[in-house]
Scaffold this active site. Structure first.
Site, PDB file in Angstrom:
ATOM      1  N   PRO A   2      42.246  50.028  33.488  1.00  0.00           N
ATOM      2  CA  PRO A   2      43.378  50.733  34.090  1.00  0.00           C
ATOM      3  C   PRO A   2      43.753  50.161  35.452  1.00  0.00           C
ATOM      4  O   PRO A   2      42.889  49.856  36.270  1.00  0.00           O
ATOM      5  CB  PRO A   2      42.855  52.170  34.222  1.00  0.00           C
ATOM      6  CG  PRO A   2      41.787  52.286  33.189  1.00  0.00           C
ATOM      7  CD  PRO A   2      41.146  50.938  33.139  1.00  0.00           C
ATOM      8  N   GLU A   3      45.049  49.981  35.672  1.00  0.00           N
ATOM      9  CA  GLU A   3      45.559  49.552  36.967  1.00  0.00           C
ATOM     10  C   GLU A   3      46.182  50.766  37.654  1.00  0.00           C
ATOM     11  O   GLU A   3      46.290  51.849  37.069  1.00  0.00           O
ATOM     12  CB  GLU A   3      46.592  48.432  36.776  1.00  0.00           C
ATOM     13  CG  GLU A   3      46.011  47.141  36.233  1.00  0.00           C
ATOM     14  CD  GLU A   3      45.707  46.115  37.313  1.00  0.00           C
ATOM     15  OE1 GLU A   3      46.352  46.138  38.385  1.00  0.00           O
ATOM     16  OE2 GLU A   3      44.823  45.263  37.085  1.00  0.00           O
ATOM     17  N   LYS A  59      42.776  53.920  42.918  1.00  0.00           N
ATOM     18  CA  LYS A  59      42.404  54.205  41.525  1.00  0.00           C
ATOM     19  C   LYS A  59      41.537  55.453  41.391  1.00  0.00           C
ATOM     20  O   LYS A  59      40.972  55.705  40.324  1.00  0.00           O
ATOM     21  CB  LYS A  59      41.690  52.989  40.925  1.00  0.00           C
ATOM     22  CG  LYS A  59      42.584  51.751  40.819  1.00  0.00           C
ATOM     23  CD  LYS A  59      41.875  50.622  40.097  1.00  0.00           C
ATOM     24  CE  LYS A  59      42.749  49.369  40.027  1.00  0.00           C
ATOM     25  NZ  LYS A  59      42.101  48.280  39.258  1.00  0.00           N
ATOM     26  N   ARG A 115      32.777  53.209  27.435  1.00  0.00           N
ATOM     27  CA  ARG A 115      31.750  52.349  28.037  1.00  0.00           C
ATOM     28  C   ARG A 115      31.067  52.987  29.240  1.00  0.00           C
ATOM     29  O   ARG A 115      30.179  52.390  29.840  1.00  0.00           O
ATOM     30  CB  ARG A 115      32.374  51.001  28.417  1.00  0.00           C
ATOM     31  CG  ARG A 115      32.922  50.251  27.211  1.00  0.00           C
ATOM     32  CD  ARG A 115      33.448  48.885  27.582  1.00  0.00           C
ATOM     33  NE  ARG A 115      32.367  47.987  27.996  1.00  0.00           N
ATOM     34  CZ  ARG A 115      32.560  46.734  28.418  1.00  0.00           C
ATOM     35  NH1 ARG A 115      33.782  46.247  28.485  1.00  0.00           N
ATOM     36  NH2 ARG A 115      31.542  45.991  28.781  1.00  0.00           N
ATOM     37  N   ARG A 154      40.898  37.810  58.308  1.00  0.00           N
ATOM     38  CA  ARG A 154      39.929  37.480  57.259  1.00  0.00           C
ATOM     39  C   ARG A 154      40.070  36.001  56.898  1.00  0.00           C
ATOM     40  O   ARG A 154      41.151  35.439  56.975  1.00  0.00           O
ATOM     41  CB  ARG A 154      40.149  38.349  56.025  1.00  0.00           C
ATOM     42  CG  ARG A 154      39.749  39.813  56.243  1.00  0.00           C
ATOM     43  CD  ARG A 154      40.239  40.656  55.085  1.00  0.00           C
ATOM     44  NE  ARG A 154      39.617  41.979  55.058  1.00  0.00           N
ATOM     45  CZ  ARG A 154      40.025  43.006  55.774  1.00  0.00           C
ATOM     46  NH1 ARG A 154      41.060  42.861  56.589  1.00  0.00           N
ATOM     47  NH2 ARG A 154      39.421  44.176  55.689  1.00  0.00           N
ATOM     48  N   ARG A 261      36.695  37.257  39.152  1.00  0.00           N
ATOM     49  CA  ARG A 261      37.730  37.687  38.219  1.00  0.00           C
ATOM     50  C   ARG A 261      38.519  36.493  37.712  1.00  0.00           C
ATOM     51  O   ARG A 261      38.812  35.554  38.447  1.00  0.00           O
ATOM     52  CB  ARG A 261      38.697  38.674  38.903  1.00  0.00           C
ATOM     53  CG  ARG A 261      38.040  39.884  39.525  1.00  0.00           C
ATOM     54  CD  ARG A 261      37.308  40.721  38.470  1.00  0.00           C
ATOM     55  NE  ARG A 261      38.203  41.199  37.451  1.00  0.00           N
ATOM     56  CZ  ARG A 261      38.918  42.328  37.551  1.00  0.00           C
ATOM     57  NH1 ARG A 261      38.823  43.068  38.646  1.00  0.00           N
ATOM     58  NH2 ARG A 261      39.704  42.719  36.570  1.00  0.00           N
TER      59      ARG A 261
END
Length: 278
Positions: A2-3, A59, A115, A154, A261
């Protein structure tokens, strides 16, 4: 996985099913999903509570109860919420169920997760994962000036930084991959090497991609509830298309692993600025 748009759709469903409604009973049998909360405590502390509000940040979902307790829900990779009839049997992969009565009709709101990567936590104060999230691009918009400062301090690959939840809450692999292609920025670019115009392009692309994905997924969700199937939706410019020609310049799309990823991008038209001297 899910995004952010999927989690926002889940929030809208839960708000419609639960807001202002009293939970008649609650049940979970999965100690792993309800980390830190025993099934007995989850059932006891949720039952007979009225739901005040369902909110989302990144999320994470937060179901606020009238006595101040909160149920935090993260869908993980395969989690989802669904509404079922009061007499419906336990669903396959069902991990928790809230039995509610709305306008005299009893139904079940169930959490399903094959899961078991999701989380369902009942606590009396906000959890650290919620408190430490950065601005939500859907709720707060994308502040390009702030984003530029975060990127400049960063020294990591831009894709990795954009998926840092303390920078922007909820931006996932698909949305960031697509946005960087639209902005013409190589995902390997050093975050502190980007010019102001690059940051603006990324901000615009992320907002546009988020809005588009939310519109498309909300429409598909509505059609699914009506029993219809949408054709041709959910297609991406580059995500999942390694080896195919770039839609913009026809260069064969490349896939690498970045920050753990899979990342697909175009070596022909996505630019990698040189790191500036400090």
């Amino acid at each position: 996985m899910p995004e952010l748009p999927d989690v926002e759709i889940a929030r809208r469903d839960l708000q419609r099913w639960l807001s202002g409604v009293r939970i008649a009973a609650a049940r979970t049998t999965d100690r792993y999903i309800s980390r830190g909360t025993s099934p007995a405590a989850f059932a006891r502390d949720s039952a007979q509570q009225k739901v005040k509000q369902v909110s989302r940040r990144g999320k994470w979902l937060r179901i606020e109860l009238e006595d101040g307790a909160r149920i935090f829900s993260h869908l993980g990779m395969t989690g989802s919420w669904a509404r079922v009839g009061a007499e419906d049997a336990r669903q396959r992969w069902e991990r928790a169920r809230l039995t509610v009565v709305q306008r005299g009709v009893t139904s079940g709101v169930v959490y399903i997760d094959s899961r078991r990567f999701g989380r369902l936590i009942l606590v009396r104060e906000d959890i650290a994962e919620w408190r430490e999230l950065g601005p939500d691009p859907l709720a707060d918009g994308i502040d390009v000036a702030r984003l530029g400062k975060e990127l400049a301090r960063r020294r990591r690959a831009i894709k990795d930084v954009l998926m840092d939840q303390s920078v922007l809450a909820g931006m996932g692999n698909i949305l960031v991959t697509e946005a960087l292609w639209h902005a013409r920025i190589d995902p390997r670019s050093a975050s502190d090497a980007l010019a102001t115009k690059d940051v603006r392009a990324i901000g615009r692309a992320m907002q546009a991609e988020l809005d588009r994905e939310l519109r498309e997924r909300a429409a598909a969700h509505r059609d699914k509830r009506k029993g219809n199937v949408r054709e041709g939706e959910g297609e991406f410019a580059v995500y999942g298309r390694a080896g195919e020609p770039c839609p913009r310049c026809a260069t064969r799309l490349t896939r690498i692993v970045l920050g753990g990823r899979g990342t697909t991008f175009c070596t022909g038209c996505q630019v990698r600025p040189a790191r500036r001297a400090h």
